[in-house]
Design an enzyme around this catalytic site. Sequence first.
Site, short mmCIF file in Angstrom:
data_model
loop_
_atom_site.label_atom_id
_atom_site.label_comp_id
_atom_site.label_asym_id
_atom_site.label_seq_id
_atom_site.Cartn_x
_atom_site.Cartn_y
_atom_site.Cartn_z
N ARG A 1 -10.93 14.16 -29.91
CA ARG A 1 -11.74 15.33 -29.60
C ARG A 1 -11.37 15.96 -28.25
O ARG A 1 -11.31 17.18 -28.12
CB ARG A 1 -13.21 14.91 -29.58
CG ARG A 1 -14.19 16.05 -29.51
CD ARG A 1 -15.61 15.54 -29.28
NE ARG A 1 -15.99 14.42 -30.07
CZ ARG A 1 -16.67 14.48 -31.23
NH1 ARG A 1 -17.04 15.64 -31.70
NH2 ARG A 1 -16.99 13.38 -31.87
N TYR B 1 -24.35 16.27 -38.41
CA TYR B 1 -24.79 15.57 -37.18
C TYR B 1 -25.79 16.39 -36.36
O TYR B 1 -26.02 16.06 -35.19
CB TYR B 1 -23.60 15.30 -36.25
CG TYR B 1 -22.36 14.73 -36.89
CD1 TYR B 1 -22.37 13.47 -37.48
CD2 TYR B 1 -21.17 15.45 -36.88
CE1 TYR B 1 -21.20 12.95 -38.03
CE2 TYR B 1 -20.01 14.93 -37.43
CZ TYR B 1 -20.04 13.68 -38.01
OH TYR B 1 -18.89 13.17 -38.55
N ARG C 1 -20.01 19.87 -39.09
CA ARG C 1 -20.68 19.14 -38.01
C ARG C 1 -22.15 19.51 -37.81
O ARG C 1 -22.98 18.61 -37.62
CB ARG C 1 -19.89 19.29 -36.70
CG ARG C 1 -18.42 18.82 -36.82
CD ARG C 1 -17.70 18.70 -35.48
NE ARG C 1 -18.24 17.61 -34.70
CZ ARG C 1 -19.10 17.74 -33.73
NH1 ARG C 1 -19.51 18.94 -33.37
NH2 ARG C 1 -19.57 16.69 -33.11
N GLU D 1 -6.61 6.38 -27.35
CA GLU D 1 -6.63 7.11 -28.63
C GLU D 1 -7.55 8.33 -28.57
O GLU D 1 -8.50 8.44 -29.35
CB GLU D 1 -7.11 6.17 -29.75
CG GLU D 1 -6.28 4.92 -29.94
CD GLU D 1 -6.91 3.94 -30.93
OE1 GLU D 1 -8.09 4.13 -31.31
OE2 GLU D 1 -6.23 2.98 -31.30
N PRO D 2 -7.31 9.25 -27.65
CA PRO D 2 -8.20 10.41 -27.59
C PRO D 2 -7.96 11.36 -28.76
O PRO D 2 -6.83 11.56 -29.18
CB PRO D 2 -7.80 11.09 -26.27
CG PRO D 2 -6.35 10.73 -26.11
CD PRO D 2 -6.19 9.35 -26.69
N GLY E 1 -12.77 8.49 -27.59
CA GLY E 1 -14.21 8.67 -27.52
C GLY E 1 -14.74 9.59 -26.44
O GLY E 1 -15.93 9.92 -26.45
N CYS F 1 -25.65 27.19 -51.19
CA CYS F 1 -27.00 27.05 -51.72
C CYS F 1 -27.66 25.75 -51.28
O CYS F 1 -28.01 24.89 -52.12
CB CYS F 1 -26.94 27.15 -53.24
SG CYS F 1 -26.13 28.67 -53.72
N1 LLP Z 1 -9.79 5.78 -32.40
C1 LLP Z 1 -10.51 5.36 -33.45
C2 LLP Z 1 -10.26 4.04 -34.02
C3 LLP Z 1 -11.49 6.21 -34.00
O1 LLP Z 1 -12.22 5.79 -35.05
C4 LLP Z 1 -11.71 7.50 -33.43
C5 LLP Z 1 -12.74 8.40 -33.98
C6 LLP Z 1 -10.92 7.87 -32.35
C7 LLP Z 1 -9.97 6.98 -31.85
C8 LLP Z 1 -11.03 9.20 -31.69
O2 LLP Z 1 -12.26 9.44 -31.12
P1 LLP Z 1 -12.49 10.76 -30.24
O3 LLP Z 1 -11.60 10.65 -29.03
O4 LLP Z 1 -12.11 11.93 -31.07
O5 LLP Z 1 -13.91 10.72 -29.94
N2 LLP Z 1 -16.45 13.43 -37.26
C9 LLP Z 1 -17.15 13.08 -36.04
C10 LLP Z 1 -16.33 12.19 -35.15
C11 LLP Z 1 -15.88 10.90 -35.79
C12 LLP Z 1 -14.99 10.06 -34.92
C13 LLP Z 1 -14.42 8.91 -35.66
N3 LLP Z 1 -13.51 8.09 -34.94
C14 LLP Z 1 -17.58 14.36 -35.34
O6 LLP Z 1 -17.32 15.44 -35.85
O7 LLP Z 1 -18.22 14.30 -34.29
#
Ligand code: LLP
Length: 421
Positions: free
Chosen positions: A281, A321, A317, A278-279, A242, A346
Site C-alpha cells: 500500500r 472495510y 474497499r 514487503e510494502p 503493513g 443493486c
Molecule cells: N506481505 C504479506 C504477507 C501480506 O499479506 C501483505 C498484505 C503485505 C505484505 C502488504 O501489506 P501492505 O504493505 O500493503 O499493507 N485488501 C486490503 C488489504 C489486505 C492486505 C493483505 N496483505 C485493503 O484494501 O485494505
Amino acid sequence: MDHFEIKGGTMHAEDVSLETLAEAVGTPFYCYSSATIERHYQVFADAVAGLGDGNPLVAFAVKANPNLSVLATLARLGAGADVVSGGELARALAAGIPAERIVFSGVGKQLHELAAGIEAGILQFNVESEAEILMLGKVAADYGKVVEISIRINPAVDPKTHGKISTGGADAKFGIPWDRVPAAFALAAAQPHLRPIGLAAHIGSQLYDLAPVEDTIRRLGELATQMVAAGHTIKRIDCGGGLGVPYREGAALPPSPADYAAMVARVTKGWPWRLMFEPGRMIVGNAGVLVSTVILTKDGASRHFIVVDAAMNDLLRPSLYNAWHDIKALEPKASRIVATVVGPICETGDTFAEDREIEAVGAGDRIAFMTAGAYGATMASTYNSRALVPEVMVKGSDWAIVSERNQPAAMMALDAWAPWL
Ligand code: LLP
C-alpha cells in the site's frame, strides 16, 4: 505526497489532465502516476538502505497492484516482489523482476504453485505451516533441488488495525505460532531438500502504530538467535509490510518510512542478517485514483444522492472495510454540498460515502476517488455484469492504457451453452 493536483482549474495526474483522459478512455478508469510510484519506492528503499547486513531487499507486495506496468516500473528501480499465488509469480517474472528477488508467501500454496516457484528458482518461500513444510519438501525432492525457506511466525500481537486486514493475532490463520518455531525449524531441517534459513512475519495492513511491529521484529530476532544457538544458519529476516497511508486529507498521518526505518534500525542494531520488507500500500496507494462520472443526482426522503458510474465492483474497499476514500471534483467549484455517493449496483452496500461534505457536483461532472492505487483495480469484479475498468498510467505528459476495459461480449464468451439447451 502524490502527483495529482489541480492545475488551471482541473485535476492533473502529473502533466496530464484527467478530463482529457476521461474523454479518451471513458469512465470509470483507474489512473496511476509513475512519478508517485517511483518516489514512494525510492523513499522507502532509501530509508531502509544499510539496515541489517547492509543489503536489504524491498519486495513489493504484488497483491496491492499487480498491473504489469506498475510491476515493470518497480522492477526497473530494483524492487523485488512478494507473491502469494502462481498468478502473481507469473506477473512478477513477466514484468522483469528477477527470480532471486522474489519471495513466495501465503497460507495455502498449492502443489502446482510450489512447483512453479521452484522451477523459477525464487529466492525463498515463506512457509506458514508444518503441513506446508512437508509438501514443499516433497515437491523440492521431485525436482531434485534444495530450496531455501523462511518460517513465517504468528507473533500473537494485536496490530491495531481493521479486523479484516489483521494477520498477526494468535487466532489468525497466518504463520506458525511463535512458540512452535523451534520445532518447525527442526522439521524443515530434517527435510533433505529444504534449507530453513530465515524467519518472517507480517502482522497486518494499514498500520498506524509501530509498537506491535517493533515487538514482532524483536521476537523475530530472539527466535533467530535461538535458532543459531541450536545450530541452524540464519541468512534473512523478513519484516513484512503493513505501513499505513493517509486516506483522509487533514487526518492524522501514519508513521513515515523514516519513522519506520528508525524503529527497525533500533531493534535490528548489530544483526548480521539480510533484512527483507514487503510494502504494498505504501508504494502504490497514493499513486492511483479512480475517475468516475456523475450519472445523476436524486433526493431521497432524507438524503441527497449522487449516483456515479463507478461502483463497489470497481472499488470494493468502502463496502468491504467501511474504508474512507477522499472524493474530489476534477473541476472543483467554490460551493460544497453534503451528499451520499453511490454506484449503480443493486445493493445498499454500493456506497462510497455517506452524508459527506464534498465539492458541489452534478450530472455529467467528474470526480476522483483518491488513494485508490492499492487494493483498487486488483479487487475489482464483474458483479452486475459490469466490465472491468481500464487502467491508465501517466508519466510526465505521456500516458498509456495499461489494462484494457473488458467488454460484455468478451465476458460472455467465457460462458457456454450446456449441451441440453
Ligand atoms: N506481505 C504479506 C504477507 C501480506 O499479506 C501483505 C498484505 C503485505 C505484505 C502488504 O501489506 P501492505 O504493505 O500493503 O499493507 N485488501 C486490503 C488489504 C489486505 C492486505 C493483505 N496483505 C485493503 O484494501 O485494505
